[in-house]
Design a protein around this motif. Structure first.
Motif, PDB file in Angstrom:
ATOM      1  N   GLN A   1       0.895  -1.371   0.005  1.00  0.00           N
ATOM      2  CA  GLN A   1       0.118  -0.002   0.082  1.00  0.00           C
ATOM      3  C   GLN A   1       0.607   1.110   0.062  1.00  0.00           C
ATOM      4  O   GLN A   1       0.731   2.141  -0.614  1.00  0.00           O
ATOM      5  CB  GLN A   1      -0.782  -0.002   1.336  1.00  0.00           C
ATOM      6  CG  GLN A   1      -2.034  -0.913   1.104  1.00  0.00           C
ATOM      7  CD  GLN A   1      -2.907  -1.011   2.278  1.00  0.00           C
ATOM      8  OE1 GLN A   1      -3.562   0.012   2.600  1.00  0.00           O
ATOM      9  NE2 GLN A   1      -2.520  -1.996   3.402  1.00  0.00           N
ATOM     10  N   ALA A   2       1.947   1.281   0.878  1.00  0.00           N
ATOM     11  CA  ALA A   2       2.906   2.266   0.774  1.00  0.00           C
ATOM     12  C   ALA A   2       3.534   2.486  -0.582  1.00  0.00           C
ATOM     13  O   ALA A   2       3.742   3.697  -0.980  1.00  0.00           O
ATOM     14  CB  ALA A   2       4.012   2.174   1.790  1.00  0.00           C
ATOM     15  N   PHE A   3       3.706   1.612  -1.316  1.00  0.00           N
ATOM     16  CA  PHE A   3       4.413   1.703  -2.855  1.00  0.00           C
ATOM     17  C   PHE A   3       3.468   2.185  -3.547  1.00  0.00           C
ATOM     18  O   PHE A   3       3.640   3.189  -4.153  1.00  0.00           O
ATOM     19  CB  PHE A   3       4.659   0.051  -3.265  1.00  0.00           C
ATOM     20  CG  PHE A   3       5.046   0.056  -4.373  1.00  0.00           C
ATOM     21  CD1 PHE A   3       6.270   0.777  -5.058  1.00  0.00           C
ATOM     22  CD2 PHE A   3       4.254  -0.449  -5.488  1.00  0.00           C
ATOM     23  CE1 PHE A   3       6.861   0.762  -6.260  1.00  0.00           C
ATOM     24  CE2 PHE A   3       4.758  -0.288  -6.968  1.00  0.00           C
ATOM     25  CZ  PHE A   3       6.063   0.291  -7.228  1.00  0.00           C
TER      26      PHE A   3
ATOM     27  N   GLY B   1       6.322  15.787  -0.889  1.00  0.00           N
ATOM     28  CA  GLY B   1       7.587  15.141  -1.098  1.00  0.00           C
ATOM     29  C   GLY B   1       8.028  14.685   0.275  1.00  0.00           C
ATOM     30  O   GLY B   1       8.594  13.295   0.129  1.00  0.00           O
ATOM     31  N   VAL B   2       7.781  15.106   1.279  1.00  0.00           N
ATOM     32  CA  VAL B   2       7.878  14.444   2.494  1.00  0.00           C
ATOM     33  C   VAL B   2       7.263  13.178   2.861  1.00  0.00           C
ATOM     34  O   VAL B   2       7.619  12.258   3.110  1.00  0.00           O
ATOM     35  CB  VAL B   2       7.752  15.446   3.792  1.00  0.00           C
ATOM     36  CG1 VAL B   2       7.774  14.773   5.201  1.00  0.00           C
ATOM     37  CG2 VAL B   2       8.539  16.511   3.620  1.00  0.00           C
ATOM     38  N   MET B   3       5.942  13.223   2.319  1.00  0.00           N
ATOM     39  CA  MET B   3       5.001  12.234   2.440  1.00  0.00           C
ATOM     40  C   MET B   3       5.588  11.080   1.414  1.00  0.00           C
ATOM     41  O   MET B   3       5.465   9.818   1.714  1.00  0.00           O
ATOM     42  CB  MET B   3       3.519  12.435   2.035  1.00  0.00           C
ATOM     43  CG  MET B   3       2.697  11.433   1.885  1.00  0.00           C
ATOM     44  SD  MET B   3       1.766  11.226   3.060  1.00  0.00           S
ATOM     45  CE  MET B   3       0.711   9.965   2.645  1.00  0.00           C
ATOM     46  N   ALA B   4       5.948  11.375   0.413  1.00  0.00           N
ATOM     47  CA  ALA B   4       6.601  10.341  -0.673  1.00  0.00           C
ATOM     48  C   ALA B   4       8.069   9.583   0.033  1.00  0.00           C
ATOM     49  O   ALA B   4       7.954   8.453  -0.152  1.00  0.00           O
ATOM     50  CB  ALA B   4       7.102  10.954  -1.997  1.00  0.00           C
ATOM     51  N   LEU B   5       8.613  10.455   0.706  1.00  0.00           N
ATOM     52  CA  LEU B   5       9.696   9.854   1.448  1.00  0.00           C
ATOM     53  C   LEU B   5       9.621   8.883   2.415  1.00  0.00           C
ATOM     54  O   LEU B   5      10.080   7.829   2.538  1.00  0.00           O
ATOM     55  CB  LEU B   5      10.684  11.102   2.158  1.00  0.00           C
ATOM     56  CG  LEU B   5      11.993  10.581   2.748  1.00  0.00           C
ATOM     57  CD1 LEU B   5      12.853   9.829   2.248  1.00  0.00           C
ATOM     58  CD2 LEU B   5      12.564  11.750   3.507  1.00  0.00           C
ATOM     59  N   PHE B   6       8.319   9.383   3.436  1.00  0.00           N
ATOM     60  CA  PHE B   6       8.151   8.502   4.331  1.00  0.00           C
ATOM     61  C   PHE B   6       7.581   7.124   3.878  1.00  0.00           C
ATOM     62  O   PHE B   6       7.741   6.145   4.335  1.00  0.00           O
ATOM     63  CB  PHE B   6       7.023   9.099   5.136  1.00  0.00           C
ATOM     64  CG  PHE B   6       7.480  10.190   6.233  1.00  0.00           C
ATOM     65  CD1 PHE B   6       8.929  10.513   6.319  1.00  0.00           C
ATOM     66  CD2 PHE B   6       6.615  10.974   6.871  1.00  0.00           C
ATOM     67  CE1 PHE B   6       9.366  11.457   7.067  1.00  0.00           C
ATOM     68  CE2 PHE B   6       7.294  12.198   7.677  1.00  0.00           C
ATOM     69  CZ  PHE B   6       8.508  12.160   7.867  1.00  0.00           C
ATOM     70  N   ALA B   7       6.609   7.244   2.599  1.00  0.00           N
ATOM     71  CA  ALA B   7       6.084   6.047   2.050  1.00  0.00           C
ATOM     72  C   ALA B   7       6.944   5.304   1.452  1.00  0.00           C
ATOM     73  O   ALA B   7       7.134   4.133   1.603  1.00  0.00           O
ATOM     74  CB  ALA B   7       4.921   6.570   1.048  1.00  0.00           C
ATOM     75  N   LEU B   8       8.098   5.924   0.966  1.00  0.00           N
ATOM     76  CA  LEU B   8       9.167   5.179   0.368  1.00  0.00           C
ATOM     77  C   LEU B   8       9.913   4.465   1.250  1.00  0.00           C
ATOM     78  O   LEU B   8      10.250   2.970   1.072  1.00  0.00           O
ATOM     79  CB  LEU B   8      10.142   5.811  -0.545  1.00  0.00           C
ATOM     80  CG  LEU B   8      11.148   5.262  -1.139  1.00  0.00           C
ATOM     81  CD1 LEU B   8      10.633   4.240  -2.557  1.00  0.00           C
ATOM     82  CD2 LEU B   8      12.036   6.368  -1.985  1.00  0.00           C
ATOM     83  N   LEU B   9      10.088   5.048   2.497  1.00  0.00           N
ATOM     84  CA  LEU B   9      10.913   4.181   3.648  1.00  0.00           C
ATOM     85  C   LEU B   9      10.065   2.812   4.018  1.00  0.00           C
ATOM     86  O   LEU B   9      10.495   1.798   4.331  1.00  0.00           O
ATOM     87  CB  LEU B   9      11.390   5.261   4.905  1.00  0.00           C
ATOM     88  CG  LEU B   9      12.391   6.147   4.673  1.00  0.00           C
ATOM     89  CD1 LEU B   9      12.251   7.197   5.790  1.00  0.00           C
ATOM     90  CD2 LEU B   9      13.626   5.483   4.479  1.00  0.00           C
TER      91      LEU B   9
ATOM     92  N   GLY C   1      10.664  -1.096   5.162  1.00  0.00           N
ATOM     93  CA  GLY C   1       9.886  -1.512   6.258  1.00  0.00           C
ATOM     94  C   GLY C   1      10.202  -0.620   7.410  1.00  0.00           C
ATOM     95  O   GLY C   1       9.654  -0.983   8.568  1.00  0.00           O
ATOM     96  N   PHE C   2      10.608   0.687   6.913  1.00  0.00           N
ATOM     97  CA  PHE C   2      10.759   1.639   8.129  1.00  0.00           C
ATOM     98  C   PHE C   2       9.569   2.534   8.249  1.00  0.00           C
ATOM     99  O   PHE C   2       9.454   3.361   7.457  1.00  0.00           O
ATOM    100  CB  PHE C   2      11.968   2.526   7.922  1.00  0.00           C
ATOM    101  CG  PHE C   2      12.375   3.411   9.252  1.00  0.00           C
ATOM    102  CD1 PHE C   2      12.829   3.101  10.311  1.00  0.00           C
ATOM    103  CD2 PHE C   2      11.960   4.780   8.941  1.00  0.00           C
ATOM    104  CE1 PHE C   2      13.226   3.793  11.252  1.00  0.00           C
ATOM    105  CE2 PHE C   2      12.278   5.477   9.973  1.00  0.00           C
ATOM    106  CZ  PHE C   2      12.995   5.091  11.221  1.00  0.00           C
ATOM    107  N   CYS C   3       8.755   2.361   9.267  1.00  0.00           N
ATOM    108  CA  CYS C   3       7.569   3.165   9.455  1.00  0.00           C
ATOM    109  C   CYS C   3       7.808   4.405  10.354  1.00  0.00           C
ATOM    110  O   CYS C   3       7.792   4.402  11.627  1.00  0.00           O
ATOM    111  CB  CYS C   3       6.485   2.327  10.079  1.00  0.00           C
ATOM    112  SG  CYS C   3       4.978   3.223  10.457  1.00  0.00           S
TER     113      CYS C   3
END
Length: 145
Positions: free
Chosen positions: A20-22, A114-122, A127-129
């Motif tokens: 889902q994050a992807f 952009g910040v959201m994309a970074l968090f979702a990509l992590l 697997g870093f939430c």
């Protein structure tokens, strides 16, 4: 950091959450490329139905579940509490970005996404939430003594 205490007492499949994050990364990247408010509206809807406890209304959940069923991976159960907290943070991010974009502050919305994309990509890649880590830090503030 110590594992967070469960809130929901429900387990969810981490593979599903990461996929889902992807899809969130893809949607945010599409917004960053196009500045389409509709993509932000889709993200608001998707996060809102998941936060409200109706994941079967989430296009990202439904797509992720269909993909995970076809992958040769076994379920990896994790506590849902921190993941739900992270989804609430995501909902705040996308609502704020949508309001900024509609209000004419597209550059601010772009930075926020952009910040959201970074968090979702992590989450998706490693697997870093980030939201789960914040949950673990904030839980003592709200727990009864």
């Amino acid at each position: 950091m110590a594992a967070a205490c469960p809130v929901a007492l429900i387990k969810i499949d981490e593979n599903l959450v990461r996929l889902q994050a992807f899809f969130v990364v893809i949607a945010v990247a599409a917004f960053l490329w196009s500045d389409s408010f509709w993509l932000l509206a889709l993200l608001v809807y998707d996060f809102a139905v998941r936060v409200l406890g109706a994941p079967k209304g989430s296009p990202f959940f439904l797509t992720s579940r269909a993909v995970v069923k076809r992958l040769p991976v076994s379920a990896k159960p994790v506590d849902a509490g921190p993941k739900k907290f992270a989804a609430k943070i995501g909902l705040v991010f996308v609502i704020t970005a949508l309001l900024l974009a509609v209000g004419g502050y597209v550059e601010a919305a772009t930075w926020l996404m952009g910040v959201m994309a970074l968090f979702a990509l992590l989450e998706a890649a490693c697997g870093f939430c980030v939201g789960c880590k914040l949950y673990a830090l904030c839980l003592p503030l709200f727990s009864r003594q």
